[in-house]
Write an enzyme that holds these catalytic residues in place. Structure first.
Site, mmCIF file in Angstrom:
data_model
loop_
_atom_site.group_PDB
_atom_site.id
_atom_site.type_symbol
_atom_site.label_atom_id
_atom_site.label_comp_id
_atom_site.label_asym_id
_atom_site.label_seq_id
_atom_site.Cartn_x
_atom_site.Cartn_y
_atom_site.Cartn_z
ATOM 1 N NE ARG A 102 -2.439 -1.337 3.582
ATOM 2 C CZ ARG A 102 -1.840 -0.707 4.565
ATOM 3 N NH1 ARG A 102 -1.704 0.610 4.518
ATOM 4 N NH2 ARG A 102 -1.375 -1.357 5.614
ATOM 5 C CE1 TYR A 251 0.381 -6.475 -2.466
ATOM 6 C CE2 TYR A 251 -0.374 -4.354 -1.640
ATOM 7 C CZ TYR A 251 -0.052 -5.674 -1.420
ATOM 8 O OH TYR A 251 -0.178 -6.208 -0.160
ATOM 9 C CE LYS A 260 -6.411 -3.256 4.458
ATOM 10 N NZ LYS A 260 -6.826 -4.047 5.599
ATOM 11 C CG HIS A 280 -7.980 -2.562 9.760
ATOM 12 N ND1 HIS A 280 -6.679 -2.273 10.066
ATOM 13 C CD2 HIS A 280 -7.929 -3.582 8.870
ATOM 14 C CE1 HIS A 280 -5.864 -3.066 9.391
ATOM 15 N NE2 HIS A 280 -6.605 -3.878 8.667
ATOM 16 C CB SER A 302 -1.593 -4.708 7.943
ATOM 17 O OG SER A 302 -2.767 -4.134 7.425
ATOM 18 C CB CYS A 304 -0.526 -7.070 14.327
ATOM 19 S SG CYS A 304 0.742 -5.799 14.212
ATOM 20 C CG ASP A 327 -8.434 -6.807 6.570
ATOM 21 O OD1 ASP A 327 -7.621 -6.517 7.470
ATOM 22 O OD2 ASP A 327 -8.487 -6.194 5.494
ATOM 23 N NE ARG A 421 -0.710 -8.584 2.085
ATOM 24 C CZ ARG A 421 -1.399 -7.957 3.042
ATOM 25 N NH1 ARG A 421 -2.542 -8.452 3.459
ATOM 26 N NH2 ARG A 421 -0.929 -6.863 3.584
#
Length: 639
Positions: A102, A251, A260, A280, A302, A304, A327, A421
């Site tokens: 991102r 991406y 997002k 989130h 993200s 974590c 998410d 990913r």
């Protein structure tokens, strides 16, 4: 800027006849006359994007299996994807190394006034809670990049639903893109195609999303199989018009605009207007040995451990954890005052490195079918590899890294990109919750905040009340991750794990959360903070984590059910009493005293840094309730 001037390009009248909608739409896999059934608003949106971007043809996605297979074949032919033959219907994409994460620094929110987007920061301080762009520069950025950007390419029109199609909690979007990789990934991550199109009647609004991989100024892509324009990448949002515009990146969150961009940035502004929450957060259902089931939402930055927690494999007998989402959570109070949540997504876009049979066996059972992998390594036996899979790959198997170069364990560099990913359908998760697509959503009993804190922060604690819980969310700090551009393991402020995703002024966001307490009949969930990542003097993790986290969830469940005897008051919130945890058969020797110790000097420093952060980043936009919580915390620590 051409003849369009600064008018909203989504709304300008179409005069240009480069590619008349009715003449040049390629009805690939669609019945004759399909285009004529499209609502006037959608037809106008497509017409305007055709005029702006000038594609060679237009394809309206129906979401069918035939369409997906044809797109896969196209991407294999163009070398965007390669088959992963070891697994069923799995594919691997390798991006341009400049297009791997991102791009927060190139992501903007457009409002009439800057104060609508970002708080009133202290003079001389760089704001970190969002980037504002003026309407004039918004239009200029579009007109500098998009005219003719799709020449020679197909424009794909993707009608998609965030949430189950037809749910009162769901929202509809339409993404227009020139990337078949985006179409394939959006098919996994959202519900796309004909069922969604049928929901769009002539009056219904939808979020408009335009994406292009871009055409570099040179006219030549450095990696032809992964077209992008990283030097001019930009991601724009105009909340008042429900618009998203993304250029230059293929991406993940930069191009899968339902994620997002819609689910959080635009979603949070819609939620504020309509009185709900777009967050989130993962959502999980947990059933205890007595058969009682509760649902929990949890916010982590993200990488974590959101996916690991959402797919928890409990080590305590009799417990069952089921996944609703890993998410995003959209949460709204129902008529009885119950906070209900849906996962607006249809798939998992999870970080691959660190995922293994040890850390997340459920994910490993989920991802090796019908998956698009991005920037992981490949193996000579037709599989994939990333850091964490050392025990899953035979030593005689050779590995090719994400750059396409030979790799060995002595190479000294990761085989997979740290932000590589997997893009996998949620429905094939073996622990998917039976109610994960429930139109009315699942009832939320607890909200958890957390992050990577190697020092000072205990394993779990509970807020004193709703306002204190909002302060806990606002105070979240965590080590930076590979999901964004940040380098190194610096401790960053990441309020609500939303720092990169706020769609409007964070001060107003806090006021919106605080206002939930004033809702009529609102049954507010209890709020907790967890930290799986505290370390000892030698740098070792003090808590084994993963499946053992069920012991923390067990304590949380008992607190939700009203057990008052298992907690004691501390300066930072309610802490578990020493004997409150189930510690039998713990995999590791755990020092609970150290895990729950509160070092006064650490917390004095913590509250000082929080005060500084709020003063600098929020300024006059800071709600008085948050200052009251800082003052109260400072007082309790000093006692």
């Amino acid at each position: 800027m051409g003849r369009l001037g600064r008018r909203n390009y989504f709304e300008f009248e179409t005069h240009h006849q480069h590619a008349s909608f009715n003449q040049e739409i390629r009805r690939f896999g669609l019945k004759h006359g399909y285009a004529s059934a499209i609502s006037p608003k959608l037809k106008s949106f497509i017409d305007n994007c055709v005029e702006l971007c000038q594609p060679s043809d237009v394809h309206i996605c129906d979401g069918s299996e035939r369409e997906y297979k044809d797109l896969i074949e196209l991407m294999v032919k163009e070398r965007t994807l390669q088959k992963v033959p070891k697994y069923e219907n799995c594919w691997l994409a390798r991006t341009n190394p400049k297009d791997v994460a991102r791009v927060e620094s190139k992501t903007f929110i457009c409002t009439q006034e800057k104060s609508e987007t970002v708080p009133d920061t202290k003079p001389g301080v760089k704001g970190t809670l969002g980037n504002w762009i003026s309407p004039q520069h918004y239009d200029e950025a579009i007109m500098e990049r998009f005219p003719g950007c799709m020449k020679g390419r197909t424009m794909y029109v993707i009608p998609f639903s965030m949430g189950p199609v037809g749910s009162p909690l769901s929202k509809i979007g339409v993404e227009i893109t020139d990337s078949p990789y985006v179409v394939g990934s959006m098919r996994v991550m959202t519900r796309i195609g004909t069922p969604v199109l049928n929901q769009l009647d002539s009056d219904q609004t939808f979020v408009k999303a335009l994406h292009s991989v871009g055409t570099p100024v040179s006219g030549k892509h450095e990696f032809p199989e992964w077209p992008c324009d990283p030097e001019r990448t930009i991601i724009l949002h105009k909340p008042a018009a429900n618009e998203i515009v993304s250029y230059g990146s293929g991406y993940g969150g930069n191009s899968l605009l339902g994620k997002k961009c819609f689910a959080l940035r635009i979603g949070s502004t819609i939620a504020k207007r309509e009185g709900w929450l777009a967050e989130h957060m993962l959502i999980l259902g947990i059933t205890n040995p007595a058969g009682q089931k509760k649902y929990i939402a949890a916010a982590f930055p993200s990488a974590c451990g959101k996916t690991n927690l959402a797919m928890l494999n409990p080590t305590l007998p009799g417990y069952k954890v089921q996944c609703v989402g890993d998410d995003i959570a959209w949460m709204k109070f129902d008529k009885e005052g119950v906070l209900r949540a849906i996962n607006p997504e249809n798939g998992f876009f999870g970080v691959a490195p660190g995922t293994s049979d040890k850390t997340n066996p459920i994910a490993m059972q989920t991802v090796f079918k019908n998956t698009i992998f991005t920037n992981v390594a490949s193996t000579s036996d037709g599989g994939v590899y990333w850091e964490g899979m050392e025990d899953e790959v035979s030593p005689d198997v050779t590995i090719t890294d994400w750059h396409g170069k030979p790799w060995t364990r002595s190479s000294g560099i990761p085989a997979a990109h740290p932000n590589s990913r997997f893009c996998t359908p949620a429905a094939q998760c073996p622990t998917i919750d039976p109610a994960w697509e429930s139109p009315e959503g699942v009832p939320i009993s607890a909200i958890i905040f957390g992050g990577r804190r190697p020092k000072g922060v205990p394993l779990v604690y509970e807020s004193f009340d709703w306002q204190h819980g909002v302060f806990m969310g606002a105070s979240m700090r965590s080590e930076a991750t590979a999901a964004a551009e940040h380098k190194g393991k610096v401790i960053m402020h990441d309020p609500f794990a939303m720092r990169p995703f706020f769609g409007y002024n964070f001060g107003d966001y806090l006021k919106h959360w605080l206002s939930m307490e004033r809702r009529t009949k609102a049954q507010l969930p209890k709020i907790f903070h967890v930290n799986w990542f505290r370390k000892g003097e030698q740098g070792e993790f003090l808590w084994p984590g993963f499946g053992e986290n069920i012991r923390v969830l067990d304590w949380i469940l008992r607190r939700v059910e009203g057990n008052k005897d298992i907690a004691s008051v501390s300066p930072i919130g309610y802490l578990p009493k020493p004997d409150a945890f189930i510690t039998s058969n713990l995999a590791d020797d755990v020092d609970l005293d150290e895990l729950f110790s509160l070092d006064k000097s650490f917390w004095e420093q913590e509250v000082s840094e929080l005060q500084k952060y709020f003063n600098e980043q929020l300024g006059a936009d800071m709600p008085t309730a948050m200052q009251a919580e800082i003052d109260a915390l400072k007082h309790r620590i000093s006692q």
